[in-house]
Design a protein around this motif. Structure first.
Motif, short mmCIF file in Angstrom:
data_model
loop_
_atom_site.label_atom_id
_atom_site.label_comp_id
_atom_site.label_asym_id
_atom_site.label_seq_id
_atom_site.Cartn_x
_atom_site.Cartn_y
_atom_site.Cartn_z
N UNK A 274 0.94 -1.25 0.08
CA UNK A 274 -0.05 0.05 -0.16
C UNK A 274 0.79 1.32 -0.03
N UNK A 275 2.00 1.12 0.86
CA UNK A 275 2.86 2.44 0.92
C UNK A 275 3.69 2.66 -0.49
N UNK A 313 -10.44 8.80 4.52
CA UNK A 313 -11.33 8.23 5.63
C UNK A 313 -12.74 7.57 4.92
N UNK A 314 -12.88 8.02 3.76
CA UNK A 314 -14.23 7.30 3.20
C UNK A 314 -13.81 5.81 2.90
N UNK A 315 -12.47 5.55 2.35
CA UNK A 315 -12.05 4.25 1.94
C UNK A 315 -12.07 3.40 3.33
N UNK A 317 -13.62 3.82 5.97
CA UNK A 317 -15.14 3.62 6.53
C UNK A 317 -15.72 2.24 5.92
N UNK A 318 -15.43 1.92 4.73
CA UNK A 318 -16.11 0.74 4.25
C UNK A 318 -15.35 -0.54 4.13
N UNK A 319 -14.06 -0.34 4.25
CA UNK A 319 -13.13 -1.40 3.79
C UNK A 319 -13.20 -2.83 4.45
N UNK A 320 -13.44 -3.66 3.66
CA UNK A 320 -13.68 -5.12 4.08
C UNK A 320 -12.29 -5.95 3.50
N UNK A 321 -11.38 -5.49 2.69
CA UNK A 321 -10.20 -6.20 2.55
C UNK A 321 -9.15 -5.15 1.87
N UNK A 322 -7.93 -5.75 1.75
CA UNK A 322 -6.75 -4.94 1.22
C UNK A 322 -7.12 -4.16 -0.09
N UNK A 325 -8.52 -0.38 0.34
CA UNK A 325 -7.76 0.81 0.68
C UNK A 325 -6.66 1.04 -0.32
N UNK A 326 -6.55 0.42 -1.57
CA UNK A 326 -5.87 0.55 -2.69
C UNK A 326 -6.10 2.18 -3.28
N UNK A 327 -7.51 2.41 -3.57
CA UNK A 327 -7.55 3.95 -3.94
C UNK A 327 -7.45 4.90 -2.85
N UNK A 328 -7.50 4.86 -1.60
CA UNK A 328 -7.28 5.50 -0.54
C UNK A 328 -5.67 6.01 -0.59
N UNK A 329 -4.70 5.13 -0.71
CA UNK A 329 -3.43 5.18 -0.54
C UNK A 329 -2.96 5.76 -1.94
N UNK A 330 -3.43 5.33 -3.27
CA UNK A 330 -3.29 6.14 -4.35
C UNK A 330 -3.51 7.60 -4.19
N UNK A 331 -4.86 8.10 -3.76
CA UNK A 331 -5.14 9.31 -3.55
C UNK A 331 -4.22 10.12 -2.68
N UNK A 332 -3.89 9.35 -1.35
CA UNK A 332 -3.13 9.88 -0.41
C UNK A 332 -1.29 10.32 -0.75
N UNK A 333 -1.21 9.43 -1.87
CA UNK A 333 0.22 9.80 -2.57
C UNK A 333 0.45 11.08 -3.31
#
Length: 417
Positions: A274-275, A313-315, A317-322, A325-333
């Motif tokens: 993810x990082x 936070x929105x990702x 909020x609903x995360x049920x698997x790895x 979180x992929x879209x969240x970490x892409x945008x966080x970058x």
């Protein structure tokens, strides 16, 4: 044959530099490359430490309350920025910064001695964060002095390309190293890279003299700071924007490691993946953000970054698997690169250049108070049986609300002409 390789390598670097930054003086070129090398070394350090601290703590058995305290540590050092601003009025900016960073990064050499004691590990990490953040106003003043207005955005983007390339390379390796050898060996080993980066930072040349001359060594009072801010309405709106944005990003922060470790049961290696995704978009964004700032201004970049930040936070909020979180970490970058450049350049443009330390001290103190209060609110909400879903949702809403305030800020025309 071997003697031609270094010259060919230098020629390629010079071509890349000229393409991205244009012609520069010898002193400016020296500073760009010194800061780039120092940032790359810091990137290796960052990827192996800061990105994994919450997960290490959770795996050590840290509770939700302890993770909230860890998030507080990330802001605690900002409370002391008026103290560092006073030091910068008397001593050279680079030297003062180096002292704090040597102490902070050096604490990680002591990790093997704390074993699995969560509280002792948190003490070391707390000292690290305080020392890492205290010199922040001086670094901003240094950027303003070393780099001209018409190149600052591009130079900051260029330097961060080097840092994010190092983070991108190191993050998946760091995850594997932590899974294989453990944090007690890896953290003190990588601390050496952070210390060398600090040494390289001392090689910058230029005006890093005390920020205020001897006859003006008067530390501003709270009343003077408030009076100065009251004369600058756009900066006050900017301060409010940053406060709301920070509340939105912080309220769910203590829960991120809980979701990753307890709910999704991710390994260090998976967290490293993810990082890595985060680092890829951080790196690619840096090729764009600097030029966008110089062409469209920092508020444009700030707006895009805020909208991207809402997905984190929105990702969760609903995360049920790895994969959730992929879209969240892409945008966080994208946020890491864009918000940093947009925020710093907007603040410099909005502030009175002769009083940068006052303005940035105000920003950092408010951020510090916010960073202490909001993460401590999270365990109170959890104790009151407020579901994680609503905590993350509140964070996303606050981030989006902060975006609306961007439209209320009027930038001074000469700053980015």
């Amino acid at each position: 044959m071997s003697s031609t390789r270094p010259s060919m390598f230098r020629a390629v670097l010079h071509r890349v530099e000229h393409r991205m930054l244009g012609p520069m003086s010898a002193e400016l070129r020296h500073n760009v490359w010194v800061e780039t090398v120092a940032s790359m070394l810091f990137g290796l350090f960052w990827a192996t430490t800061i990105g994994f601290f919450p997960v290490i703590l959770r795996n050590m058995g840290a509770s939700g309350d302890q993770l909230s305290v860890y998030v507080v540590f990330q802001s605690l050092g900002l409370i002391f920025t008026p103290f560092s601003a006073a030091l910068f009025q008397r001593y050279r900016i680079i030297k003062v910064s180096q002292v704090f960073w040597y102490i902070g990064r050096g604490t990680l050499l002591l990790v093997p001695f704390v074993g699995t004691n969560v509280n002792a590990f948190m003490v070391l990490v707390g000292i690290f964060w305080i020392c890492e953040l205290v010199p922040a106003p001086g670094y901003v003043r240094l950027l303003e002095r070393l780099y001209p207005d018409n190149l600052r955005g591009r130079i900051m983007g260029f330097v961060r390309i080097g840092m994010t390339a190092a983070i991108l390379t190191m993050t998946p390796i760091a995850g594997w190293l932590l899974d294989t050898f453990g944090y007690a060996i890896i953290l003190p080993s990588i601390a050496v890279a952070g210390l060398i980066a600090n040494y390289m930072f001392g090689k910058l040349i230029g005006n890093d003299a005390p920020a205020v001359r001897e006859e003006k060594h008067i530390r501003p009072t709270l009343g003077q700071i408030l009076a100065e801010l009251s004369r600058n309405r756009p900066f006050v709106i900017f301060l409010i924007l940053n406060t709301i944005f920070g509340c939105g990003t912080l309220i769910g922060a203590p829960l991120y490691a809980i979701v990753q470790v307890s709910r999704l049961q991710l390994s260090y290696t998976e967290v490293g993946y993810l990082g890595t995704l985060q680092s890829v978009t951080w790196l690619l964004g840096n090729f764009v953000w600097g030029g966008l700032i110089d062409k469209k201004g920092p508020l444009f970049v700030l707006m895009i970054s805020i909208l991207c930040a809402a997905l984190m936070p929105l990702s969760f909020m609903v995360a049920t698997s790895f994969w959730w979180l992929v879209p969240a970490f892409i945008c966080q970058g994208l946020v890491f690169g864009g918000f940093d450049l947009g925020f710093t350049n907007a603040a410099i443009a909005l502030a009175d250049r002769s009083k940068l330390e006052i303005y940035f001290s105000a920003l950092h103190v408010v951020a510090g108070i916010r960073g202490i209060a909001i993460p401590l609110l999270t365990p109170i909400l959890m104790a009151a049986r407020v579901d994680e879903f609503f905590i993350f949702a509140a964070g996303g809403v606050m981030v989006l609300l902060s975006a609306l305030l961007v439209y209320r800020i009027r930038m001074p025309q000469p700053a980015f002409a």
